[in-house]
Scaffold this motif. Structure first.
Motif, PDB file in Angstrom:
ATOM      1  N   SER A   3    -104.409 -29.414 103.891  1.00  9.83           N
ATOM      2  CA  SER A   3    -104.167 -30.153 105.132  1.00  9.83           C
ATOM      3  C   SER A   3    -104.297 -31.642 104.851  1.00  9.83           C
ATOM      4  N   THR A   4    -103.389 -32.424 105.417  1.00 11.39           N
ATOM      5  CA  THR A   4    -103.534 -33.887 105.334  1.00 11.39           C
ATOM      6  C   THR A   4    -103.955 -34.437 106.696  1.00 11.39           C
ATOM      7  N   ASN A   5    -104.501 -33.549 107.521  1.00  7.05           N
ATOM      8  CA  ASN A   5    -104.915 -33.944 108.874  1.00  7.05           C
ATOM      9  C   ASN A   5    -103.707 -34.405 109.688  1.00  7.05           C
ATOM     10  N   GLY A   6    -102.541 -33.855 109.355  1.00  2.00           N
ATOM     11  CA  GLY A   6    -101.322 -34.215 110.085  1.00  2.00           C
ATOM     12  C   GLY A   6    -100.710 -35.529 109.635  1.00  2.00           C
ATOM     13  N   LYS A   7    -101.325 -36.184 108.628  1.00  5.02           N
ATOM     14  CA  LYS A   7    -100.835 -37.521 108.259  1.00  5.02           C
ATOM     15  C   LYS A   7     -99.539 -37.485 107.467  1.00  5.02           C
ATOM     16  N   SER A   8     -99.412 -36.515 106.543  1.00  2.79           N
ATOM     17  CA  SER A   8     -98.177 -36.447 105.769  1.00  2.79           C
ATOM     18  C   SER A   8     -97.886 -35.025 105.289  1.00  2.79           C
ATOM     19  N   PRO A   9     -97.143 -34.252 106.115  1.00  2.00           N
ATOM     20  CA  PRO A   9     -96.764 -32.900 105.694  1.00  2.00           C
ATOM     21  C   PRO A   9     -96.029 -32.911 104.356  1.00  2.00           C
ATOM     22  N   THR A  10     -95.276 -33.972 104.093  1.00  2.00           N
ATOM     23  CA  THR A  10     -94.542 -34.038 102.826  1.00  2.00           C
ATOM     24  C   THR A  10     -95.507 -34.166 101.646  1.00  2.00           C
ATOM     25  N   LEU A  11     -96.563 -34.944 101.817  1.00  2.00           N
ATOM     26  CA  LEU A  11     -97.555 -35.055 100.739  1.00  2.00           C
ATOM     27  C   LEU A  11     -98.259 -33.710 100.543  1.00  2.00           C
ATOM     28  N   ALA A  12     -98.511 -32.988 101.654  1.00  2.70           N
ATOM     29  CA  ALA A  12     -99.126 -31.657 101.544  1.00  2.70           C
ATOM     30  C   ALA A  12     -98.218 -30.743 100.723  1.00  2.70           C
ATOM     31  N   LYS A  13     -96.917 -30.818 100.983  1.00  2.00           N
ATOM     32  CA  LYS A  13     -95.945 -29.986 100.246  1.00  2.00           C
ATOM     33  C   LYS A  13     -95.976 -30.336  98.753  1.00  2.00           C
ATOM     34  N   ARG A  14     -96.039 -31.645  98.448  1.00  2.00           N
ATOM     35  CA  ARG A  14     -96.074 -32.081  97.036  1.00  2.00           C
ATOM     36  C   ARG A  14     -97.354 -31.607  96.346  1.00  2.00           C
ATOM     37  N   MET A  15     -98.464 -31.685  97.059  1.00  2.00           N
ATOM     38  CA  MET A  15     -99.740 -31.208  96.506  1.00  2.00           C
ATOM     39  C   MET A  15     -99.641 -29.719  96.184  1.00  2.00           C
ATOM     40  N   ARG A  16     -99.008 -28.975  97.111  1.00  2.00           N
ATOM     41  CA  ARG A  16     -98.820 -27.530  96.888  1.00  2.00           C
ATOM     42  C   ARG A  16     -98.022 -27.300  95.600  1.00  2.00           C
ATOM     43  N   GLN A  17     -96.902 -28.025  95.459  1.00  2.00           N
ATOM     44  CA  GLN A  17     -96.055 -27.832  94.277  1.00  2.00           C
ATOM     45  C   GLN A  17     -96.833 -28.165  92.998  1.00  2.00           C
ATOM     46  N   THR A  28    -102.588 -22.133 120.167  1.00  2.00           N
ATOM     47  CA  THR A  28    -101.168 -22.497 120.199  1.00  2.00           C
ATOM     48  C   THR A  28    -100.845 -23.633 119.233  1.00  2.00           C
ATOM     49  N   ASN A  29     -99.706 -23.457 118.542  1.00  2.06           N
ATOM     50  CA  ASN A  29     -99.162 -24.515 117.689  1.00  2.06           C
ATOM     51  C   ASN A  29     -97.835 -24.957 118.294  1.00  2.06           C
ATOM     52  N   VAL A  30     -97.685 -26.261 118.473  1.00  6.12           N
ATOM     53  CA  VAL A  30     -96.441 -26.779 119.054  1.00  6.12           C
ATOM     54  C   VAL A  30     -95.754 -27.629 117.989  1.00  6.12           C
ATOM     55  N   TYR A  60    -103.012 -26.410 113.197  1.00  6.12           N
ATOM     56  CA  TYR A  60    -101.833 -26.782 112.405  1.00  6.12           C
ATOM     57  C   TYR A  60    -101.574 -25.717 111.363  1.00  6.12           C
ATOM     58  N   LEU A  61    -100.333 -25.602 110.929  1.00  7.16           N
ATOM     59  CA  LEU A  61    -100.052 -24.768 109.763  1.00  7.16           C
ATOM     60  C   LEU A  61    -100.365 -25.612 108.532  1.00  7.16           C
ATOM     61  N   GLY A  62    -100.864 -24.973 107.497  1.00  2.54           N
ATOM     62  CA  GLY A  62    -101.170 -25.712 106.277  1.00  2.54           C
ATOM     63  C   GLY A  62    -100.076 -25.499 105.247  1.00  2.54           C
ATOM     64  N   SER A  63    -100.142 -26.278 104.192  1.00  2.00           N
ATOM     65  CA  SER A  63     -99.274 -26.051 103.050  1.00  2.00           C
ATOM     66  C   SER A  63    -100.056 -25.096 102.150  1.00  2.00           C
ATOM     67  N   ILE A  64     -99.413 -23.999 101.728  1.00  2.00           N
ATOM     68  CA  ILE A  64    -100.181 -22.919 101.110  1.00  2.00           C
ATOM     69  C   ILE A  64     -99.798 -22.665  99.653  1.00  2.00           C
ATOM     70  N   GLU A 113     -88.438 -21.768 109.996  1.00  2.00           N
ATOM     71  CA  GLU A 113     -89.507 -22.266 109.113  1.00  2.00           C
ATOM     72  C   GLU A 113     -90.847 -21.616 109.443  1.00  2.00           C
ATOM     73  N   LYS A 114     -91.133 -21.532 110.745  1.00  2.00           N
ATOM     74  CA  LYS A 114     -92.440 -20.990 111.155  1.00  2.00           C
ATOM     75  C   LYS A 114     -92.508 -19.483 110.869  1.00  2.00           C
ATOM     76  N   LEU A 115     -91.394 -18.769 111.146  1.00  2.00           N
ATOM     77  CA  LEU A 115     -91.379 -17.325 110.885  1.00  2.00           C
ATOM     78  C   LEU A 115     -91.537 -17.069 109.379  1.00  2.00           C
TER      79      LEU A 115
HETATM   80  C1  LIG Z   1     -99.286 -31.641 112.230  1.00  2.00           C
HETATM   81  C2  LIG Z   1     -98.368 -30.506 111.714  1.00  2.00           C
HETATM   82  C3  LIG Z   1     -98.350 -29.482 112.821  1.00  2.00           C
HETATM   83  C4  LIG Z   1     -97.669 -28.182 112.454  1.00  2.00           C
HETATM   84  O1  LIG Z   1     -96.432 -28.170 112.459  1.00  2.00           O
HETATM   85  O2  LIG Z   1     -98.390 -27.200 112.228  1.00  2.00           O
HETATM   86  C5  LIG Z   1     -96.984 -31.003 111.363  1.00  2.00           C
HETATM   87  C6  LIG Z   1     -96.270 -31.915 112.118  1.00  2.00           C
HETATM   88  C7  LIG Z   1     -95.030 -32.512 111.813  1.00  2.00           C
HETATM   89  N1  LIG Z   1     -94.234 -32.187 110.734  1.00  2.00           N
HETATM   90  C8  LIG Z   1     -93.158 -33.034 110.714  1.00  2.00           C
HETATM   91  C9  LIG Z   1     -92.167 -33.084 109.722  1.00  2.00           C
HETATM   92  C10 LIG Z   1     -92.136 -32.354 108.529  1.00  2.00           C
HETATM   93  N2  LIG Z   1     -92.903 -31.234 108.242  1.00  2.00           N
HETATM   94  C11 LIG Z   1     -92.625 -30.819 106.986  1.00  2.00           C
HETATM   95  C12 LIG Z   1     -93.204 -29.692 106.361  1.00  2.00           C
HETATM   96  C13 LIG Z   1     -94.355 -29.015 106.723  1.00  2.00           C
HETATM   97  N3  LIG Z   1     -95.133 -29.312 107.802  1.00  2.00           N
HETATM   98  C14 LIG Z   1     -96.265 -28.575 107.805  1.00  2.00           C
HETATM   99  C15 LIG Z   1     -97.339 -28.728 108.673  1.00  2.00           C
HETATM  100  C16 LIG Z   1     -97.506 -29.649 109.689  1.00  2.00           C
HETATM  101  N4  LIG Z   1     -96.515 -30.409 110.233  1.00  2.00           N
HETATM  102  C17 LIG Z   1     -98.818 -29.873 110.375  1.00  2.00           C
HETATM  103  C18 LIG Z   1     -99.697 -30.840 109.574  1.00  2.00           C
HETATM  104  C19 LIG Z   1     -99.997 -30.377 108.161  1.00  2.00           C
HETATM  105  C20 LIG Z   1    -100.822 -31.387 107.421  1.00  2.00           C
HETATM  106  O3  LIG Z   1    -101.949 -31.646 107.851  1.00  2.00           O
HETATM  107  O4  LIG Z   1    -100.395 -31.925 106.406  1.00  2.00           O
HETATM  108  C21 LIG Z   1     -96.304 -27.646 106.621  1.00  2.00           C
HETATM  109  C22 LIG Z   1     -97.421 -28.147 105.691  1.00  2.00           C
HETATM  110  C23 LIG Z   1     -96.628 -26.218 106.952  1.00  2.00           C
HETATM  111  C24 LIG Z   1     -95.590 -25.473 107.781  1.00  2.00           C
HETATM  112  O5  LIG Z   1     -94.998 -26.036 108.713  1.00  2.00           O
HETATM  113  O6  LIG Z   1     -95.413 -24.297 107.442  1.00  2.00           O
HETATM  114  C25 LIG Z   1     -94.880 -27.813 105.987  1.00  2.00           C
HETATM  115  C26 LIG Z   1     -94.828 -27.946 104.455  1.00  2.00           C
HETATM  116  C27 LIG Z   1     -94.936 -26.574 103.843  1.00  2.00           C
HETATM  117  C28 LIG Z   1     -94.751 -26.576 102.371  1.00  2.00           C
HETATM  118  O7  LIG Z   1     -93.609 -26.702 101.898  1.00  2.00           O
HETATM  119  O8  LIG Z   1     -95.742 -26.384 101.656  1.00  2.00           O
HETATM  120  C29 LIG Z   1     -91.644 -31.691 106.405  1.00  2.00           C
HETATM  121  C30 LIG Z   1     -91.147 -31.629 104.976  1.00  2.00           C
HETATM  122  C31 LIG Z   1     -90.206 -30.545 104.652  1.00  2.00           C
HETATM  123  O9  LIG Z   1     -89.847 -29.722 105.516  1.00  2.00           O
HETATM  124  O10 LIG Z   1     -89.771 -30.547 103.479  1.00  2.00           O
HETATM  125  C32 LIG Z   1     -91.300 -32.650 107.385  1.00  2.00           C
HETATM  126  C33 LIG Z   1     -90.294 -33.782 107.291  1.00  2.00           C
HETATM  127  C34 LIG Z   1     -90.882 -34.983 106.550  1.00  2.00           C
HETATM  128  C35 LIG Z   1     -92.121 -35.626 107.168  1.00  2.00           C
HETATM  129  O11 LIG Z   1     -92.071 -36.061 108.337  1.00  2.00           O
HETATM  130  O12 LIG Z   1     -93.154 -35.664 106.464  1.00  2.00           O
HETATM  131  C36 LIG Z   1     -93.214 -33.889 111.866  1.00  2.00           C
HETATM  132  C37 LIG Z   1     -92.220 -34.977 112.221  1.00  2.00           C
HETATM  133  C38 LIG Z   1     -90.960 -34.366 112.876  1.00  2.00           C
HETATM  134  C39 LIG Z   1     -89.973 -35.457 113.290  1.00  2.00           C
HETATM  135  O13 LIG Z   1     -89.751 -36.383 112.518  1.00  2.00           O
HETATM  136  O14 LIG Z   1     -89.451 -35.325 114.413  1.00  2.00           O
HETATM  137  C40 LIG Z   1     -94.374 -33.549 112.562  1.00  2.00           C
HETATM  138  C41 LIG Z   1     -94.875 -34.126 113.866  1.00  2.00           C
HETATM  139  C42 LIG Z   1     -95.698 -35.353 113.662  1.00  2.00           C
HETATM  140  O15 LIG Z   1     -96.194 -35.626 112.554  1.00  2.00           O
HETATM  141  O16 LIG Z   1     -95.872 -36.077 114.664  1.00  2.00           O
END
Ligand SMILES: C[C@@]1(CC(=O)O)c2cc3[nH]c(cc4nc(cc5[nH]c(cc(n2)[C@H]1CCC(=O)O)[C@@](C)(CC(=O)O)[C@@H]5CCC(=O)O)C(CC(=O)O)=C4CCC(=O)O)c(CCC(=O)O)c3CC(=O)O
Ligand SMILES: NC(=O)C1=CN([C@@H]2O[C@H](COP(=O)(O)OP(=O)(O)OC[C@H]3O[C@@H](n4cnc5c(N)ncnc54)[C@H](O)[C@@H]3O)[C@@H](O)[C@H]2O)C=CC1
Length: 197
Positions: free
Chosen positions: A133-147, A106-108, A118-122, A29-31
């Motif tokens: 960016s959702t400030n890490g609150k909901s990556p899924t909502l970020a993905k939906r906003m992107r779509q 570093t991103n972990v 953090y990586l953003g949804s682009i 995913e990251k690559l």
């Molecule tokens: C903080 C952040 C740090 C970072 O990774 O950089 C982070 C953290 C975590 N992600 C988790 C889960 C998921 N991440 C995704 C997807 C994406 N995650 C991305 C970014 C970020 N993820 C950063 C904040 C971004 C922001 O501010 O919004 C995106 C935008 C960019 C990218 O990764 O390229 C990319 C969408 C790309 C796109 O499609 O547009 C999905 C959905 C899916 O894959 O369909 C899920 C599953 C559903 C869910 O949990 O929501 C978990 C819990 C893991 C567990 O449960 O163990 C953590 C850890 C935690 O929150 O504690």
């Protein structure tokens, strides 16, 4: 209302070296995120096993090198950006201590508390790029906003940008005159867009 204090920047990945540790699902995913934005990104990947898809993606990317072994601290030499995506949290903590000491951003994956960025949804439409960016609150909502935005922004955005660039290059006059003309032109575009809708 809570504040998002993250500072967004757009990095030129071809100008420096990135290390990705981990070649499984999360590593892939990251690559993908790196290469979709810049196929020429310089990335060294270290992992003792890879998904076939990761290997395939790396093969089609000229500046990606896959290394088949466990992480070594020397891998951090000459790296400016590090992404950790293994299934070993203790290893991530150890590497993060070192990258902090060395000043390497570093991103972990999965551990926001250890991330420098953090990586953003682009959203990508040719030259237009919007990072969400959702400030890490909901990556899924970020993905939906992107779509949502990808559908809402027309593909014609690219020709609009190309025309703006041509016009901008031809503009004569001092900085403030140019600024005024460009501001007027773009404000009338927004008015037109509002009327059309
Ligand atoms: C903080 C952040 C740090 C970072 O990774 O950089 C982070 C953290 C975590 N992600 C988790 C889960 C998921 N991440 C995704 C997807 C994406 N995650 C991305 C970014 C970020 N993820 C950063 C904040 C971004 C922001 O501010 O919004 C995106 C935008 C960019 C990218 O990764 O390229 C990319 C969408 C790309 C796109 O499609 O547009 C999905 C959905 C899916 O894959 O369909 C899920 C599953 C559903 C869910 O949990 O929501 C978990 C819990 C893991 C567990 O449960 O163990 C953590 C850890 C935690 O929150 O504690
Ligand atoms: N798969 C997913 O979408 C999600 C995974 N996670 C978590 O993220 C972590 C990683 O998940 P996956 O990528 O699916 O795991 P994975 O098992 O597919 O990949 C792990 C990768 O880490 C590498 N690795 C392990 N130790 C290493 C070392 N010392 N040096 C170099 N490379 C090393 C392995 O070679 C492998 O490439 C897991 O902890 C998982 O629980 C969390 C949410 C979703």
């Amino acid at each position: 209302m809570s504040q998002n204090t993250l500072f967004p920047v757009f990095l030129k990945l071809e100008n420096f070296n990135t290390l990705l540790v981990g070649g499984g699902n999360v590593g892939l995913e990251k690559l993908t995120a790196l290469l979709v934005n810049n196929p020429l990104a310089n990335v060294m990947v270290v992992a003792d096993r890879y998904l076939e898809e990761t290997e395939k993606l790396a093969k089609s990317s000229p500046n990606v090198v896959l290394t088949y072994r466990k992480f070594e601290f020397d891998d951090l030499n000459n790296k400016q950006l590090v992404i950790l995506a293994t299934d070993n949290f203790e290893l991530h903590k150890e590497i993060k201590l070192k990258t902090t000491e060395l000043g390497i951003l570093t991103n972990v994956a999965d551990t926001p508390a250890l991330c420098d960025f953090y990586l953003g949804s682009i959203v990508r439409k040719g030259d237009l790029k919007i990072a969400i960016s959702t400030n890490g609150k909901s990556p899924t909502l970020a993905k939906r906003m992107r779509q949502y935005l990808e559908e809402a922004i027309p593909d014609s955005m690219q020709s609009l940008l190309d025309n703006m660039k041509t016009f901008r290059d031809k503009l004569k006059g001092d900085f403030s005159t140019k600024l005024e003309v460009l501001n007027d032109l773009t404000s009338s575009m927004i008015e037109k867009e509002k009327k059309d809708n």
